[in-house]
Write a protein that holds these residues in place. Structure first.
Motif, short mmCIF file in Angstrom:
data_model
loop_
_atom_site.label_atom_id
_atom_site.label_comp_id
_atom_site.label_asym_id
_atom_site.label_seq_id
_atom_site.Cartn_x
_atom_site.Cartn_y
_atom_site.Cartn_z
N ARG A 20 0.80 -1.23 0.00
CA ARG A 20 0.00 0.00 0.00
C ARG A 20 0.83 1.27 0.00
NH1 ARG A 20 -5.26 -1.04 3.64
NH2 ARG A 20 -5.92 -2.98 2.67
N GLY A 48 -10.68 -10.80 1.46
CA GLY A 48 -11.97 -10.27 1.04
C GLY A 48 -11.95 -8.83 0.58
N PHE A 49 -11.23 -8.56 -0.52
CA PHE A 49 -11.25 -7.21 -1.05
C PHE A 49 -12.65 -6.88 -1.51
CE2 PHE A 49 -6.98 -8.70 -1.64
CZ PHE A 49 -6.34 -7.76 -0.88
N SER A 87 -15.18 -4.62 -3.73
CA SER A 87 -15.32 -3.74 -4.87
C SER A 87 -16.74 -3.19 -4.80
CB SER A 87 -15.10 -4.54 -6.15
OG SER A 87 -15.40 -3.73 -7.26
N ARG A 88 -16.82 -1.89 -4.95
CA ARG A 88 -18.13 -1.25 -4.97
C ARG A 88 -18.80 -1.59 -6.29
NH1 ARG A 88 -18.31 5.23 -3.98
NH2 ARG A 88 -20.58 5.40 -4.10
N GLU A 89 -20.09 -1.83 -6.31
CA GLU A 89 -20.74 -2.13 -7.59
C GLU A 89 -21.72 -1.03 -7.96
OE1 GLU A 89 -22.11 -6.03 -8.26
OE2 GLU A 89 -20.21 -6.90 -7.61
N LEU A 90 -21.51 -0.49 -9.16
CA LEU A 90 -22.35 0.62 -9.61
C LEU A 90 -22.73 0.40 -11.07
CD1 LEU A 90 -20.30 3.70 -8.30
CD2 LEU A 90 -22.44 2.82 -7.35
N SER A 91 -23.86 0.93 -11.47
CA SER A 91 -24.16 0.96 -12.90
C SER A 91 -23.47 2.20 -13.46
CB SER A 91 -25.66 1.04 -13.14
OG SER A 91 -26.12 2.32 -12.77
N LEU A 92 -23.37 2.23 -14.80
CA LEU A 92 -22.70 3.37 -15.44
C LEU A 92 -23.43 4.67 -15.08
CD1 LEU A 92 -20.35 3.94 -17.26
CD2 LEU A 92 -21.77 3.48 -19.24
N LEU A 150 -22.66 5.63 -11.58
CA LEU A 150 -21.29 6.12 -11.52
C LEU A 150 -21.21 7.59 -11.95
CD1 LEU A 150 -18.23 5.56 -11.13
CD2 LEU A 150 -18.16 4.85 -13.52
N SER A 151 -21.90 7.91 -13.06
CA SER A 151 -21.85 9.27 -13.59
C SER A 151 -22.33 10.29 -12.57
CB SER A 151 -22.72 9.42 -14.84
OG SER A 151 -22.47 8.38 -15.72
N GLU A 152 -23.24 9.85 -11.74
CA GLU A 152 -23.84 10.79 -10.79
C GLU A 152 -23.16 10.78 -9.42
OE1 GLU A 152 -27.82 9.45 -11.04
OE2 GLU A 152 -27.89 9.99 -13.17
N THR A 153 -22.14 9.92 -9.31
CA THR A 153 -21.46 9.79 -8.01
C THR A 153 -20.33 10.80 -7.89
OG1 THR A 153 -21.96 7.44 -7.96
CG2 THR A 153 -20.20 8.19 -6.51
N LEU A 179 -16.84 11.34 -6.63
CA LEU A 179 -15.76 10.42 -6.25
C LEU A 179 -14.84 11.05 -5.21
CD1 LEU A 179 -14.94 8.99 -9.77
CD2 LEU A 179 -16.13 7.82 -7.95
#
Lengths: 355, 355
Positions: free
Chosen positions: A288, A339-340, A342-347, A350-353, A355
């Motif tokens: 890291r 147990g990594f 990963s966030r799951e988002l639709s496209l 994502l556009s509206e998130t 970051l």
């Protein structure tokens, strides 16, 4: 092209003549990377890692196998082999395939699927042997004699010669100098013996005035040499039951053990042990904070440095080298449990998130 | 030490000034290995493989990320990111960690656990995005603008500059010469564009008289550029559904596609496709006969050579280079089904066995 081969470059120091470049897989010449972030935290301006995962089969073993295979072919052997729990199996199988030799890999019972496959892809004879691993080590030599197989095990003298090259590279990479400390994981002892001999060569020939202080690092759950060192004993006692997740350095009866104890004593070196938890934390720090993903066993070196830091006579300008012996990719199966997420988002999401 | 950095060595050819060595992970300077056994079978005395798995995260992507990160830091970015299905995710996460930047990795839905973990260990923000991968690629740039993230995607111009270095290295490794053919897996196109530009630089500066013939290789199940090339079209048509096990080169809508078609046409290159079965066989040949365990996608290069060999105007003394883009270790999980068999014996049984 051939002159770039480390074995050629340092052939004056190696017991091989007429090196055949076609047996090489491009081993050695690995980076010595400065660890700026971890160095600052430890007040060490010159903390380095020697990145042995950038060898052909992603571990330091390739340096040793590269010399053994030269010898095996020069001696006319048609068969090549090793006894290993992991990295050495893959390395031996690769160089055996390269040389067109029939290759035998004897594995300990319970060897991980990853290790089995990393060697198996080269199509050697894979044999998993139930029974005492230490006995298997010695048994392999008589099997080798009987069956004309050159067994390049962990302390094969030619294998050890190959590890000397790492010392010469570090010397050159530091601008013709030796570090104050070299930390290296310690299992059978072959690697550490080779590194010490490499620096001894440099001293003998007047390139350096003193050799580094070596720190060999074992896993607490399997530390026969660290125990003997602490007790000031010159002969180690074998361990009955190894309990560590650091399988690659889990050798309860290390064949080079007593040689190591003597060499470490002669040179004022140190042998220590770290816990599984300390290794895991050190592995994570290297990954890291420095972007260096090494095998769990390799991270024992950083763990030991963190542990011993204040007891060592270290100025901030002293050079310290951690020898990171293998690639983290080989640890990946054992990291499954980490147990990594990963966030799951639709496209659209994502556009509206933000970051 | 710093002078050994390929980015420093070739800085005259690169659009970066004031290279910061502390951002490097020791990328480049990979071996060019002669494939003697496969060469003899193909009547090619000078068949070589460029072993890109000996990069820090075990793929060629590191060469590109190494340049992108220099640019991102020089421009003052505090955030770094990529859109990837595998190798680029791990590479970007590693260099991001090294530079101490906050790193975003957008993954395609269905990315393998191995890829997820090989990136995840560096602790980036991992986001799995449902939806069209091609759209995500372009969407990432506007997200980057909005959120101050430098997105180093597959055809990032600075990333592509990094791939030029591979061409310079091949030139030096061949004793200041160019090969007749260079074969490389073809996905987004960035790698091939970089390699071609690298040799163009060498020609422009008078180091070589002609540039190699490039052969870009796709997977039959996802070959938009090979299809366009065969039809003589200068614009490719995106593929609706990719069907191949070669995930790393399965890009139905490659962003650099039309540039590739033009460059390949200008230079008399070739684009072809091979089947999954051909790749698997080529991967196995490289592993078993040469001791080189590359990623499945990398083996497309050998598969294409075997397929095209007799149609190419090749003398036995012509130099041919296969660019092996990544490590076979990354394929290990997908090899589970290959079912390597290990014989199981007790130590006693072993002693009595004739090997």
């Amino acid at each position: 092209l051939d002159e770039r081969l480390p074995l050629k470059k340092f052939s004056d120091f190696l017991p091989v003549v007429g090196i055949k470049p076609e047996l090489s897989l491009g081993e050695g010449d690995t980076p010595l990377l400065r660890l700026g972030c971890l160095g600052r935290k430890q007040r060490l301006s010159y903390l380095f890692a020697k990145i042995e995962s950038q060898n052909p089969t992603h571990s330091f073993k390739d340096r040793g196998t590269a010399v053994s295979i030269q010898k095996a072919v020069a001696l006319g052997f048609k068969r090549f082999g090793t006894v290993s729990t992991g990295n050495m199996a893959a390395s031996t199988a690769a160089y055996g395939a390269r040389a067109g030799l029939e290759t035998y890999v004897f594995l300990k019972e319970g060897t991980s699927r990853m290790s089995l496959m990393a060697a198996g892809v080269f199509n050697p004879h894979l044999v998993t042997v139930k029974g005492d691993y230490g006995c298997l080590f010695y048994e392999s030599f008589s099997l080798g004699k009987k069956n004309n197989i050159y067994f390049s095990n962990s302390i094969d003298p030619f294998r050890i010669e190959g590890y000397k090259v790492t010392a010469y590279e570090i010397f050159l990479e530091l601008g013709n100098g030796a570090p104050k400390y070299v930390l290296v994981p310690l299992s059978s002892g072959g690697h550490l013996i080779g590194l010490m001999r490499g620096f001894e060569d440099l001293k003998k020939d007047g390139y350096i005035s003193s050799i580094p202080t070596f720190i060999g690092v074992q896993a607490e759950g399997c530390a026969p040499l660290a125990r003997a060192y602490e007790r000031g004993e010159s002969v180690y006692t074998r361990i009955d039951k190894a309990e560590t997740i650091a399988h690659s350095i889990s050798n309860p009866d290390p064949p080079g053990g007593n040689v190591i104890l003597r060499m470490i004593r002669d040179h004022g070196g140190i042998i220590t042990a770290v816990s599984d938890q300390e290794m895991l934390e050190a592995q994570s720090m290297l990954t890291r904070e420095e972007g260096v993903f090494c095998q769990l066993e390799s991270a024992t070196t950083l763990a030991a440095l963190l542990k011993l830091r204040h007891g060592l006579s270290l100025k901030s300008t002293d050079r310290v080298v951690l020898v990171l012996t293998g690639s983290g990719l080989k640890s990946v199966p054992s990291l499954e449990s980490a147990g990594f997420k990963s966030r799951e988002l639709s496209l659209e999401e994502l556009s509206e998130t933000r970051l």
